[in-house]
Design an enzyme around this catalytic site. Structure first.
Site, PDB file in Angstrom:
ATOM      1  N   ASP A 186       0.821  -1.222   0.000  1.00  0.00           N
ATOM      2  CA  ASP A 186       0.000   0.000   0.000  1.00  0.00           C
ATOM      3  C   ASP A 186       0.849   1.264   0.000  1.00  0.00           C
ATOM      4  O   ASP A 186       0.389   2.338  -0.362  1.00  0.00           O
ATOM      5  CB  ASP A 186      -0.870   0.033   1.267  1.00  0.00           C
ATOM      6  CG  ASP A 186      -2.244  -0.542   1.020  1.00  0.00           C
ATOM      7  OD1 ASP A 186      -2.392  -1.295   0.040  1.00  0.00           O
ATOM      8  OD2 ASP A 186      -3.155  -0.242   1.803  1.00  0.00           O
ATOM      9  N   MET A 242     -21.569   6.409   6.397  1.00  0.00           N
ATOM     10  CA  MET A 242     -21.994   7.694   5.853  1.00  0.00           C
ATOM     11  C   MET A 242     -23.476   7.714   5.489  1.00  0.00           C
ATOM     12  O   MET A 242     -24.126   8.750   5.585  1.00  0.00           O
ATOM     13  CB  MET A 242     -21.115   8.040   4.638  1.00  0.00           C
ATOM     14  CG  MET A 242     -21.366   9.398   4.049  1.00  0.00           C
ATOM     15  SD  MET A 242     -21.237  10.766   5.245  1.00  0.00           S
ATOM     16  CE  MET A 242     -19.470  11.008   5.320  1.00  0.00           C
ATOM     17  N   GLU A 261      -9.132  -2.544  -6.171  1.00  0.00           N
ATOM     18  CA  GLU A 261      -7.806  -2.822  -5.623  1.00  0.00           C
ATOM     19  C   GLU A 261      -7.343  -4.239  -5.964  1.00  0.00           C
ATOM     20  O   GLU A 261      -6.169  -4.463  -6.233  1.00  0.00           O
ATOM     21  CB  GLU A 261      -7.795  -2.580  -4.116  1.00  0.00           C
ATOM     22  CG  GLU A 261      -7.936  -1.092  -3.802  1.00  0.00           C
ATOM     23  CD  GLU A 261      -8.093  -0.793  -2.330  1.00  0.00           C
ATOM     24  OE1 GLU A 261      -7.082  -0.507  -1.677  1.00  0.00           O
ATOM     25  OE2 GLU A 261      -9.226  -0.837  -1.821  1.00  0.00           O
TER      26      GLU A 261
HETATM   27  P1  ADP Z   1     -13.488  -0.207   2.803  1.00  0.00           P
HETATM   28  O1  ADP Z   1     -12.660   1.006   3.105  1.00  0.00           O
HETATM   29  O2  ADP Z   1     -13.764  -1.041   4.012  1.00  0.00           O
HETATM   30  O3  ADP Z   1     -13.062  -0.976   1.577  1.00  0.00           O
HETATM   31  P2  ADP Z   1     -15.647   0.896   1.197  1.00  0.00           P
HETATM   32  O4  ADP Z   1     -14.753   1.568   0.241  1.00  0.00           O
HETATM   33  O5  ADP Z   1     -16.566  -0.158   0.711  1.00  0.00           O
HETATM   34  O6  ADP Z   1     -14.921   0.363   2.492  1.00  0.00           O
HETATM   35  O7  ADP Z   1     -16.519   2.038   1.899  1.00  0.00           O
HETATM   36  C1  ADP Z   1     -17.458   1.693   2.875  1.00  0.00           C
HETATM   37  C2  ADP Z   1     -18.218   2.932   3.302  1.00  0.00           C
HETATM   38  O8  ADP Z   1     -18.841   3.536   2.159  1.00  0.00           O
HETATM   39  C3  ADP Z   1     -19.387   2.615   4.223  1.00  0.00           C
HETATM   40  O9  ADP Z   1     -18.983   2.553   5.564  1.00  0.00           O
HETATM   41  C4  ADP Z   1     -20.304   3.783   3.968  1.00  0.00           C
HETATM   42  O10 ADP Z   1     -19.973   4.813   4.882  1.00  0.00           O
HETATM   43  C5  ADP Z   1     -19.960   4.255   2.584  1.00  0.00           C
HETATM   44  N1  ADP Z   1     -21.073   4.069   1.623  1.00  0.00           N
HETATM   45  C6  ADP Z   1     -21.419   2.953   0.957  1.00  0.00           C
HETATM   46  N2  ADP Z   1     -22.509   3.189   0.189  1.00  0.00           N
HETATM   47  C7  ADP Z   1     -22.851   4.485   0.389  1.00  0.00           C
HETATM   48  C8  ADP Z   1     -23.897   5.346  -0.109  1.00  0.00           C
HETATM   49  N3  ADP Z   1     -24.793   4.913  -0.975  1.00  0.00           N
HETATM   50  N4  ADP Z   1     -23.905   6.613   0.321  1.00  0.00           N
HETATM   51  C9  ADP Z   1     -22.996   7.079   1.200  1.00  0.00           C
HETATM   52  N5  ADP Z   1     -22.004   6.332   1.690  1.00  0.00           N
HETATM   53  C10 ADP Z   1     -21.930   5.048   1.304  1.00  0.00           C
END
Ligand code: ADP
Length: 364
Positions: free
Chosen positions: A117, A252, A350
């Site tokens: 990373d 979020m 990723e």
């Molecule tokens: P990670 O960092 O664990 O890979 P992601 O990139 O999948 O996580 O991001 C996860 C976060 O994305 C969730 O905790 C949520 O806050 C946000 N998220 C997912 N869908 C939505 C949406 N439709 N609107 C706003 N936030 C979202």
């Protein structure tokens, strides 16, 4: 362990890689988790997909220190070096090492590659990674900015250049990876020149459960005045801070729902989160001189039109605008056609980038 394979080609192939299968094994070793340990987890993978013509395995390793500037074919020396970096990433590197050990044991004939990373950010100039602290202490304890999410920033910056129809080497992009963890990166001609995470993934933007940037005095104060042990402070800033700390919810979607209902804590958290992004975008514009694009990615970046709009609000004098209907529709390009700086939404991948880096490591 994360991995992927490239379809329809040998290692030297030039076709566009595609994802054949995707999966997640979570909470390994925890009660009620998907697998008792990493060996059982990899056995599950081996049972569920056909690995008979596997060319390689790519392992995501969070911390490569100052040592690994690119994906690296794994041998005993590489494993020992990653072990030596555990003090820098005590929460992350041990899990990667378990994955590597098990994969080497169960699939000894398949080449294994570590994809870091941190590697993408080793191009940042010394003045961008040096903390202004006692230089001897910093050198003795490997204290500097490393930066993380490099695979994602590299991937979306390249995809952004392709979307704009520009050569990646002549494109400057500010990439905003907003997932549970979140970081910003200034990419100049395909190389990272600045990033918001630091020695660890705790600094920079506001995250789901991490604080992002803080005055270090907060830590001394919590220890000396509030009497919290150092481990408890670390746990709090890592797991009970960010959106979680401000509202009790780290998602979020939940913050947005509460904000629409007029909840003051959610309204403040949303504003703190977006303002921090705006501050980084402004500072990276200054560093780059000119950005061709600003790109949002990961869970929040890909799915939240309101965070995108609020983060870049009031920047039209800097050539940054968002077209509201493109933004709410979820287009890839969400700025108006005439905008000086394009604003893009690019889904990150990723695992696919780890597979691509793995392929490059093996042919180089
Ligand atoms: P990670 O960092 O664990 O890979 P992601 O990139 O999948 O996580 O991001 C996860 C976060 O994305 C969730 O905790 C949520 O806050 C946000 N998220 C997912 N869908 C939505 C949406 N439709 N609107 C706003 N936030 C979202």
């Amino acid at each position: 362990m994360e991995g992927g394979r490239l379809a329809g080609e040998g290692l030297g192939g030039r076709e566009t890689p595609v994802t054949l299968a995707k999966g997640l094994i979570e909470r390994i070793g925890e009660t009620g988790g998907d697998a008792a340990d990493h060996t059982a987890a990899l056995r599950q993978v081996m049972e569920s997909i056909d690995l008979s013509d596997l060319d390689a395995i790519g392992h995501r390793v969070v911390h490569g220190g100052s040592v690994f500037s690119a994906a690296t074919v794994i041998d005993d020396d590489v494993v020992a070096t990653i072990e030596g970096l555990v003090p820098l990433a005590p929460l992350h590197n041990p899990a990667a090492l378990s994955g590597i050990a098990v994969a080497r044991k169960l699939l000894p004939d398949v080449p294994q590659v570590a994809v870091f990373d941190t590697a993408f950010h080793l191009t940042i100039a010394p003045e961008g990674v040096t903390y202004a602290i006692d230089a001897e202490l910093a050198a003795a304890w490997q204290i500097r900015r490393y930066g993380f999410h490099g695979t994602s920033h590299a991937y979306v910056a390249r995809k952004t250049a392709a979307l704009l129809g520009r050569p990646a080497k002549e494109t400057n992009v500010i990439t905003l990876h907003l997932g549970n963890g979140a970081s910003a990166c200034a990419v100049q001609g395909g190389r990272s020149v600045a990033t918001s995470m630091g020695m660890s993934p705790l600094s920079g933007l506001v995250m789901g459960t991490r604080s992002g940037d803080l005055d270090p005095t907060v830590i001394f104060h919590l220890h000396r005045v509030a009497g919290l042990p150092i481990e408890e402070i670390e746990r709090s800033l890592t797991r009970s801070a960010g959106l979680q700390g401000l509202t009790g919810a780290n998602d979020m979607r939940e913050i947005q729902r509460r904000r629409e209902q007029g909840d003051p804590a959610a309204t403040l958290a949303f504003a703190v989160y977006s303002r921090r992004i705006r501050e980084y975008v402004g500072s990276y514009l200054a560093l780059l001189g000119h950005a061709h694009a600003i790109t949002f990615t990961a869970g929040v970046g890909e799915n939240s039109p309101s965070i995108r709009a609020e983060s870049l609000h009031g920047m039209s004098a800097l050539g940054i605008e968002i077209d509201e209907s493109r933004n709410t529709r979820g287009d890839r390009l969400i700025s108006p056609d005439a905008a000086r700086v394009k604003v893009c939404v690019i889904p990150t991948d990723e695992e696919l980038e780890i597979a691509e880096e793995t392929r490059k490591a093996l042919v180089s």
